[in-house]
Design an enzyme around this catalytic site. Structure first.
Site, PDB file in Angstrom:
ATOM      1  N   HIS A 125       0.843  -1.184   0.000  1.00 35.06           N
ATOM      2  CA  HIS A 125       0.000   0.000   0.000  1.00 35.06           C
ATOM      3  C   HIS A 125       0.884   1.241   0.000  1.00 35.06           C
ATOM      4  O   HIS A 125       2.091   1.156   0.207  1.00 35.06           O
ATOM      5  CB  HIS A 125      -0.908   0.012   1.238  1.00 35.06           C
ATOM      6  N   ASP A 206       7.437  -5.302   3.903  1.00 32.04           N
ATOM      7  CA  ASP A 206       6.365  -5.108   4.872  1.00 32.04           C
ATOM      8  C   ASP A 206       5.122  -5.909   4.469  1.00 32.04           C
ATOM      9  O   ASP A 206       4.826  -6.075   3.282  1.00 32.04           O
ATOM     10  CB  ASP A 206       6.030  -3.615   4.932  1.00 32.04           C
ATOM     11  N   GLU A 235       8.186  -9.694   6.388  1.00 29.13           N
ATOM     12  CA  GLU A 235       7.481  -9.636   7.661  1.00 29.13           C
ATOM     13  C   GLU A 235       6.394 -10.707   7.632  1.00 29.13           C
ATOM     14  O   GLU A 235       5.377 -10.548   6.953  1.00 29.13           O
ATOM     15  CB  GLU A 235       6.863  -8.263   7.881  1.00 29.13           C
ATOM     16  N   ASP A 302       6.598  -3.549  16.584  1.00 26.12           N
ATOM     17  CA  ASP A 302       5.204  -3.991  16.558  1.00 26.12           C
ATOM     18  C   ASP A 302       4.784  -4.812  17.772  1.00 26.12           C
ATOM     19  O   ASP A 302       3.625  -5.236  17.852  1.00 26.12           O
ATOM     20  CB  ASP A 302       4.945  -4.815  15.292  1.00 26.12           C
TER      21      ASP A 302
END
Length: 458
Positions: A125, A206, A235, A302
């Site tokens: 994105h 990502d 990830e 995270d």
């Protein structure tokens, strides 16, 4: 697998250090974004503290002294947030981080020290401020970028729910339409640009689990075509077997391993037998070459800080890092762990690095330095085969063997224990050099022992 593909050799010898740039070091206060708050406070989701790439450059000698050989930076490209996962310009390092000039200087300084740099690629994105999405908002279906995104309807709707694909439903992060060849070409040009023009050493991808596998494979191939020794990791929060079978990644952020580390070392929920079975299931699910290219972590931006999971017990943190530095794969330090930085879940796990040395947990820092030196001095710990030796109660031990030596690693979360010493010898303590004899040896309470001998003495 093509000849240019496969995990690069250097990863097996690497010690990674992850940096969230806004929180590591403010090297140039004149570039601070509006609203920057004083260093050292507790973060919220919107805080800017002013960290930048010049600050990373300032502290390279500190990282070298720690023993770090490779950096992984969370996103650095122009974006409006502190985390930069909402990219505005993939070809511009954010001015608040020092711009492209700062990255070029950092890469040069790293390479002159024999260090590597891996950047974060956010290719699922972009941000709503990306000019292509802004063009869609302005022109609707008349925009040439309309089909660069997935939009259900005749015009873009944002409230009460977006009518376009966006990461986890976050309207400010519209997803790219990877079915469009132009989108793929654009994103692959980003992959090549920073490898070719700036000499970075790899990409961390990502949200890989959101991406089409064939596109991830295209990213992998594009990176390897430019630099055969580029490191491409993903990830992945769950198991990663399918990515390796597809030949799409060298390694992943080993969150499944971290789950076991948290259960065994931090929370004490598992026995050593349960932990050993967890390790076995992960290790045997992946090809050996990928096991040695895993990015092994106890913390990241995270998840809660491991020291906080340990309720402040630094002995448990040291044991978890001892495991990382002695287990197959590349160990990774999350910035600040080495000095005892605490923090809960996001955003608390993203506190500014405490540069006042009086606040540092010296026992953690000295222990990690010593463990890194031991790993670098031992080919078996970096590249040797793994064999479980014993798992009972709160004690686990294993052997690493290769390149002319064997190392016995014993980690004990309980009271003082003795374990059987493999036959042959002589064995010596890897850290102290002390000779260890007899049929058994002691492992201190909530402590560890690393023993070494020349191979072939059994």
């Amino acid at each position: 697998m093509d000849g240019c593909e496969g995990p690069p050799e250097w990863v097996q010898d690497a010690v990674f250090y992850q940096i969230f740039p806004d929180r590591f070091r403010n090297g140039d206060p004149t570039s601070d974004p509006p609203g920057t708050v004083p260093w050292g406070g507790l973060p919220d989701r919107h805080s800017f503290f002013g960290g930048d790439l010049w600050g990373v450059l300032e502290k390279l000698d500190y990282l070298v002294d720690l023993g770090v050989t490779a950096l992984y930076l969370t996103p650095i490209f122009k974006a409006p947030t502190n985390h930069k996962y909402d990219t505005q310009d993939y070809f511009q390092v954010d001015p608040a981080f020092g711009g492209n000039e700062a990255l070029r200087a950092l890469v040069s300084a790293l390479h002159s020290r024999g260090m590597r740099l891996v950047l974060d690629g956010v290719f699922n994105h972009c941000g709503e401020v990306h000019p292509f999405f802004q063009d869609v908002l302005a022109k609707g279906r008349a925009s040439p970028y309309w089909d660069w995104f997935t939009i259900w309807g005749e015009e873009v709707v944002r409230e009460p729910e977006p009518n376009y694909a966006c990461w986890a439903g976050v309207r400010s992060m519209p997803e790219w339409n990877h079915k469009n060849p132009k989108v793929r070409g654009y994103l692959l040009s980003v992959v090549r640009h920073w490898l070719t023009e700036y000499g970075i050493d790899g990409w961390r991808l990502d949200t890989v689990e959101y991406l089409p596998p064939d596109f991830v494979r295209e990213v992998y191939r594009a990176a390897k075509e430019v630099r055969p020794d580029a490191y491409v990791l993903g990830e992945v929060m769950g198991m990663a077997a399918s990515w390796f079978k597809h030949g799409a990644l060298d390694g992943v952020m080993n969150y499944r391993l971290r789950d076991g580390l948290a259960a065994f070392f931090a929370r004490g929920e598992w026995s050593a037998e349960e932990f050993a079975q967890h390790l076995y299931a992960i290790r045997r699910s992946y090809p050996p070459v990928n096991n040695f290219a895993m990015y092994n972590l106890v913390g990241s931006h995270d998840v809660p800080r491991f020291l906080t999971l340990c309720q402040g017990d630094r002995r448990r943190l040291i044991l978890a890092y001892t495991f990382l530095f002695t287990y197959p794969g590349a160990p990774a330090i999350y910035y600040g762990d080495e000095v005892g930085l605490a923090g809960g879940g996001d955003p608390d796990c993203r506190r500014p690095f405490p540069w006042e040395e009086s606040a540092w947990e010296r026992e953690i820092l000295s222990s990690l330095r010593e463990l890194i030196r031991a790993r670098k001095a031992s080919p078996a710990l970096r590249r040797g085969l793994f064999r479980l030796w014993e798992a009972r109660g709160k004690l686990i031990s294993f052997l690493r063997a290769g390149e002319g030596e064997e190392v016995l690693v014993a980690l004990n979360l309980g009271e003082e224990e003795t374990i059987k010493l493999p036959g042959g010898g002589p064995w010596r303590d890897l850290l102290s050099g002390e000779r260890v004899s007899g049929s058994r040896f002691a492992v201190p309470a909530c402590g560890f022992r690393l023993l070494r001998r020349a191979a072939g003495r059994a």
